[in-house]
Design a protein around this motif. Structure first.
Motif, PDB file in Angstrom:
ATOM      1  N   ILE A 206       0.840  -1.199   0.000  1.00  0.00           N
ATOM      2  CA  ILE A 206       0.000   0.000   0.000  1.00  0.00           C
ATOM      3  C   ILE A 206       0.874   1.246   0.000  1.00  0.00           C
ATOM      4  CG2 ILE A 206      -1.695   1.309   1.345  1.00  0.00           C
ATOM      5  CD1 ILE A 206      -2.798  -1.423   2.318  1.00  0.00           C
ATOM      6  N   ASP A 207       1.953   1.228   0.775  1.00  0.00           N
ATOM      7  CA  ASP A 207       2.876   2.364   0.793  1.00  0.00           C
ATOM      8  C   ASP A 207       3.506   2.592  -0.578  1.00  0.00           C
ATOM      9  OD1 ASP A 207       2.398   2.841   3.484  1.00  0.00           O
ATOM     10  OD2 ASP A 207       4.120   1.655   4.164  1.00  0.00           O
ATOM     11  N   THR A 208       3.852   1.510  -1.258  1.00  0.00           N
ATOM     12  CA  THR A 208       4.414   1.620  -2.603  1.00  0.00           C
ATOM     13  C   THR A 208       3.416   2.274  -3.543  1.00  0.00           C
ATOM     14  OG1 THR A 208       5.912  -0.263  -2.354  1.00  0.00           O
ATOM     15  CG2 THR A 208       5.238   0.292  -4.592  1.00  0.00           C
ATOM     16  N   LEU A 209       2.168   1.842  -3.456  1.00  0.00           N
ATOM     17  CA  LEU A 209       1.109   2.455  -4.271  1.00  0.00           C
ATOM     18  C   LEU A 209       1.002   3.951  -3.978  1.00  0.00           C
ATOM     19  CD1 LEU A 209      -1.426   2.320  -6.115  1.00  0.00           C
ATOM     20  CD2 LEU A 209      -2.729   1.705  -4.071  1.00  0.00           C
ATOM     21  N   ALA A 210       0.994   4.309  -2.698  1.00  0.00           N
ATOM     22  CA  ALA A 210       0.863   5.720  -2.317  1.00  0.00           C
ATOM     23  C   ALA A 210       2.061   6.542  -2.808  1.00  0.00           C
ATOM     24  CB  ALA A 210       0.715   5.837  -0.806  1.00  0.00           C
ATOM     25  N   ASP A 211       3.254   5.966  -2.692  1.00  0.00           N
ATOM     26  CA  ASP A 211       4.466   6.686  -3.106  1.00  0.00           C
ATOM     27  C   ASP A 211       4.517   6.894  -4.622  1.00  0.00           C
ATOM     28  OD1 ASP A 211       5.228   6.766  -0.464  1.00  0.00           O
ATOM     29  OD2 ASP A 211       6.619   5.076  -0.616  1.00  0.00           O
ATOM     30  N   LEU A 212       3.875   5.999  -5.374  1.00  0.00           N
ATOM     31  CA  LEU A 212       3.897   6.092  -6.831  1.00  0.00           C
ATOM     32  C   LEU A 212       2.613   6.685  -7.408  1.00  0.00           C
ATOM     33  CD1 LEU A 212       5.505   2.627  -7.702  1.00  0.00           C
ATOM     34  CD2 LEU A 212       6.636   4.839  -7.458  1.00  0.00           C
ATOM     35  N   THR A 290       7.955 -10.909  -9.890  1.00  0.00           N
ATOM     36  CA  THR A 290       7.700 -10.645  -8.477  1.00  0.00           C
ATOM     37  C   THR A 290       8.779  -9.751  -7.887  1.00  0.00           C
ATOM     38  OG1 THR A 290       6.536 -12.744  -8.119  1.00  0.00           O
ATOM     39  CG2 THR A 290       7.542 -11.722  -6.189  1.00  0.00           C
ATOM     40  N   VAL A 291       8.361  -8.834  -7.026  1.00  0.00           N
ATOM     41  CA  VAL A 291       9.279  -8.071  -6.185  1.00  0.00           C
ATOM     42  C   VAL A 291       9.071  -8.532  -4.750  1.00  0.00           C
ATOM     43  CG1 VAL A 291       9.915  -5.790  -5.295  1.00  0.00           C
ATOM     44  CG2 VAL A 291       9.316  -6.067  -7.709  1.00  0.00           C
ATOM     45  N   ALA A 292      10.154  -8.907  -4.071  1.00  0.00           N
ATOM     46  CA  ALA A 292      10.058  -9.452  -2.714  1.00  0.00           C
ATOM     47  C   ALA A 292      11.288  -9.069  -1.919  1.00  0.00           C
ATOM     48  CB  ALA A 292       9.913 -10.980  -2.766  1.00  0.00           C
ATOM     49  N   TYR A 293      11.214  -9.293  -0.615  1.00  0.00           N
ATOM     50  CA  TYR A 293      12.357  -9.050   0.262  1.00  0.00           C
ATOM     51  C   TYR A 293      13.270 -10.277   0.281  1.00  0.00           C
ATOM     52  CZ  TYR A 293      10.168  -4.823   2.104  1.00  0.00           C
ATOM     53  OH  TYR A 293       9.624  -3.570   2.233  1.00  0.00           O
ATOM     54  N   ALA A 294      14.558 -10.047   0.092  1.00  0.00           N
ATOM     55  CA  ALA A 294      15.526 -11.147   0.168  1.00  0.00           C
ATOM     56  C   ALA A 294      15.562 -11.745   1.562  1.00  0.00           C
ATOM     57  CB  ALA A 294      16.911 -10.638  -0.224  1.00  0.00           C
ATOM     58  N   SER A 295      15.336 -10.913   2.576  1.00  0.00           N
ATOM     59  CA  SER A 295      15.389 -11.380   3.964  1.00  0.00           C
ATOM     60  C   SER A 295      14.266 -12.344   4.315  1.00  0.00           C
ATOM     61  CB  SER A 295      15.347 -10.180   4.913  1.00  0.00           C
ATOM     62  OG  SER A 295      14.170  -9.406   4.702  1.00  0.00           O
ATOM     63  N   ALA A 296      13.259 -12.467   3.446  1.00  0.00           N
ATOM     64  CA  ALA A 296      12.166 -13.415   3.715  1.00  0.00           C
ATOM     65  C   ALA A 296      12.644 -14.853   3.673  1.00  0.00           C
ATOM     66  CB  ALA A 296      11.026 -13.210   2.716  1.00  0.00           C
ATOM     67  N   SER A 307      16.296 -11.861 -12.852  1.00  0.00           N
ATOM     68  CA  SER A 307      16.059 -12.811 -13.940  1.00  0.00           C
ATOM     69  C   SER A 307      14.577 -13.151 -14.031  1.00  0.00           C
ATOM     70  CB  SER A 307      16.884 -14.084 -13.727  1.00  0.00           C
ATOM     71  OG  SER A 307      16.606 -15.026 -14.729  1.00  0.00           O
ATOM     72  N   SER A 308      13.948 -13.470 -12.864  1.00  0.00           N
ATOM     73  CA  SER A 308      12.506 -13.736 -12.849  1.00  0.00           C
ATOM     74  C   SER A 308      11.763 -12.752 -11.951  1.00  0.00           C
ATOM     75  CB  SER A 308      12.237 -15.167 -12.378  1.00  0.00           C
ATOM     76  OG  SER A 308      12.565 -15.321 -11.006  1.00  0.00           O
ATOM     77  N   GLY A 309      12.509 -11.852 -11.343  1.00  0.00           N
ATOM     78  CA  GLY A 309      11.939 -10.866 -10.441  1.00  0.00           C
ATOM     79  C   GLY A 309      13.063 -10.074  -9.806  1.00  0.00           C
ATOM     80  N   VAL A 310      12.732  -9.337  -8.758  1.00  0.00           N
ATOM     81  CA  VAL A 310      13.728  -8.503  -8.093  1.00  0.00           C
ATOM     82  C   VAL A 310      13.627  -8.707  -6.585  1.00  0.00           C
ATOM     83  CG1 VAL A 310      14.592  -6.155  -7.725  1.00  0.00           C
ATOM     84  CG2 VAL A 310      13.594  -6.777  -9.931  1.00  0.00           C
ATOM     85  N   LEU A 311      14.782  -8.908  -5.942  1.00  0.00           N
ATOM     86  CA  LEU A 311      14.862  -9.031  -4.486  1.00  0.00           C
ATOM     87  C   LEU A 311      15.473  -7.754  -3.917  1.00  0.00           C
ATOM     88  CD1 LEU A 311      16.166 -12.707  -4.224  1.00  0.00           C
ATOM     89  CD2 LEU A 311      13.824 -11.891  -3.876  1.00  0.00           C
ATOM     90  N   VAL A 312      14.885  -7.261  -2.854  1.00  0.00           N
ATOM     91  CA  VAL A 312      15.326  -5.995  -2.262  1.00  0.00           C
ATOM     92  C   VAL A 312      15.511  -6.172  -0.761  1.00  0.00           C
ATOM     93  CG1 VAL A 312      14.150  -4.655  -4.046  1.00  0.00           C
ATOM     94  CG2 VAL A 312      12.946  -5.210  -1.927  1.00  0.00           C
ATOM     95  N   ASP A 313      16.064  -5.125  -0.138  1.00  0.00           N
ATOM     96  CA  ASP A 313      16.349  -5.194   1.299  1.00  0.00           C
ATOM     97  C   ASP A 313      15.534  -4.222   2.137  1.00  0.00           C
ATOM     98  OD1 ASP A 313      18.423  -7.173   1.050  1.00  0.00           O
ATOM     99  OD2 ASP A 313      19.747  -5.596   0.289  1.00  0.00           O
ATOM    100  N   THR A 314      15.064  -3.128   1.551  1.00  0.00           N
ATOM    101  CA  THR A 314      14.368  -2.100   2.327  1.00  0.00           C
ATOM    102  C   THR A 314      13.071  -1.688   1.629  1.00  0.00           C
ATOM    103  OG1 THR A 314      15.432  -0.233   1.187  1.00  0.00           O
ATOM    104  CG2 THR A 314      16.621  -1.203   3.075  1.00  0.00           C
ATOM    105  N   PRO A 315      12.152  -1.051   2.373  1.00  0.00           N
ATOM    106  CA  PRO A 315      10.926  -0.553   1.742  1.00  0.00           C
ATOM    107  C   PRO A 315      11.192   0.438   0.609  1.00  0.00           C
ATOM    108  CG  PRO A 315      10.638  -0.645   4.114  1.00  0.00           C
ATOM    109  CD  PRO A 315      12.086  -0.953   3.854  1.00  0.00           C
ATOM    110  N   ALA A 316      12.204   1.273   0.779  1.00  0.00           N
ATOM    111  CA  ALA A 316      12.530   2.234  -0.301  1.00  0.00           C
ATOM    112  C   ALA A 316      12.971   1.498  -1.555  1.00  0.00           C
ATOM    113  CB  ALA A 316      13.624   3.191   0.181  1.00  0.00           C
TER     114      ALA A 316
END
Length: 361
Positions: A206-212, A290-296, A307-316
């Motif tokens: 939801i935050d991502t939606l609001a920020d964009l 898919t975009v997901a957290y690597a820490s999951a 390659s099939s999606g993106v892994l990130v570390d922070t909400p930003a």
């Protein structure tokens, strides 16, 4: 053999999800190979106490926590008949089956709940739950075979003291989509799919939606699934000023789920923890990255980074990765092709065969 699965819920339960689907796939695989398979799980409104589906018998009793005592007692006093092997499915808590039967016990565990206990059960209950999961359970099942769905979870179990050579990995498969894929939406859409509980962190989507929202005025977030945290999420969407752009669909049937995944430009999975992430493959069938957290944890294997999606570390970083996918058609297409190839390579038949071999041993 006569095999008993002890599971918190089944897929018919209102809170059932990907881990329950995995359990039933393994149970069906064993039944197809001639074994007599029973799944013991919690009762829920409208459910039958005893029924058979796809060759698997379901016996339901007890509620959310009472199910643990009910299953333990029934196993201890022979209410399930003669049992040759038990699969103790640990969703945070074990069923203590080692104290209830002399039959061999296989522990099936999707992920360790270290981060979830204080979020879902803050205070004493969470501390006791983590003690049981991290200290008592590894000791109680110190001679049992473990099965998990990812290398990330295997390493977590090793960190808790479980011998690595007793932990087998059986990955999730991907079920074919029902019917042809729906056309992609002409306007940008994100899709979040799963139970609405705190540790799924749908607030981040939801935050991502609001920020964009300003740079993507047509962007919509489809949320498929339900749960006790829904009111909090509705309120959060209102606070962020995007209540009219978050579509809460509630529980949806399989066809609707796949339509939403096919229409989406990106699937967002901001979960705190995932053993694997079954919906990653379901989205991939439609070429949706898919975009997901690597820490999951398990996401590091269900998503091939860049390659099939993106892994990130922070909400930003989460928001930035989603924006890049939305604004760059070539990048979105590249990730979508990779997601489709990865999803099509995952086979439930192969997973069932491997699981059956482990139980037979």
């Amino acid at each position: 053999m006569r095999i008993l699965f002890c599971n918190w819920r089944d897929t018919g339960h209102p809170e059932g999800g990907g881990s329950e689907f995995y359990v039933e796939q393994m149970a069906r695989g064993l039944a197809e190979r001639g074994h007599e398979v029973t799944v013991a799980a919690a009762m829920f409104d409208g459910a039958a106490a005893d029924e058979t589906a796809d060759g698997v018998r379901f016996r339901r009793s007890g509620a959310k926590f009472g199910v643990y005592l009910r299953i333990f007692a029934r196993l201890l006093f022979g209410r399930y008949g003669t049992v040759d092997a038990v699969v103790d499915v640990q969703n945070g808590l074990p069923f203590f089956t080692r104290w209830a039967t002399r039959a061999p016990v296989v522990v099936l565990l999707h992920h360790v709940h270290r981060e979830q206990w204080p979020v879902v059960y803050p205070g004493l209950i969470g501390r006791v739950g983590w003690f049981v999961e991290s200290r008592l359970s590894p000791w109680l099942y110190r001679r049992s075979q473990y099965v998990t769905v990812s290398e990330a979870t295997r390493q977590e179990l090793v960190d808790l003291g479980v011998d690595r050579d007793r932990i087998a990995i059986v990955h999730n498969g991907t079920s074919p989509a029902p019917g042809p894929s729906a056309p992609r939406s002409a306007t940008p859409r994100m899709c979040a799919l799963g139970r609405l509980v705190p540790h799924k962190q749908v607030e981040h989507a939801i935050d991502t939606l609001a920020d964009l929202a300003e740079s993507h005025p047509d962007l919509v977030l489809d949320v498929a699934g339900d749960g006790w945290w829904r009111e909090e999420l509705t309120a959060h969407a209102a606070r962020r000023g995007v209540a009219d752009r978050v579509r809460f669909h509630g529980f949806v049937d399989d066809a609707t789920k796949h339509r939403l995944l096919a229409e989406a430009w990106v699937m967002v999975m901001p979960s705190l923890k995932e053993g694997w992430g079954l919906v990653v493959g379901e989205a991939g069938l439609h070429g949706t990255p898919t975009v997901a957290y690597a820490s999951a944890g398990g996401t590091r294997e269900s998503v091939d980074h860049k390659s099939s999606g993106v892994l990130v570390d922070t909400p930003a970083e989460f928001t930035a990765a989603v924006e890049e996918i939305l604004t760059d058609p070539e990048w979105r297409s590249f990730l979508g092709d990779g997601a489709r190839m990865k999803a099509e390579s995952a086979s439930w038949t192969a997973s069932q065969e491997k699981f059956a071999e482990i139980v037979a041993r």
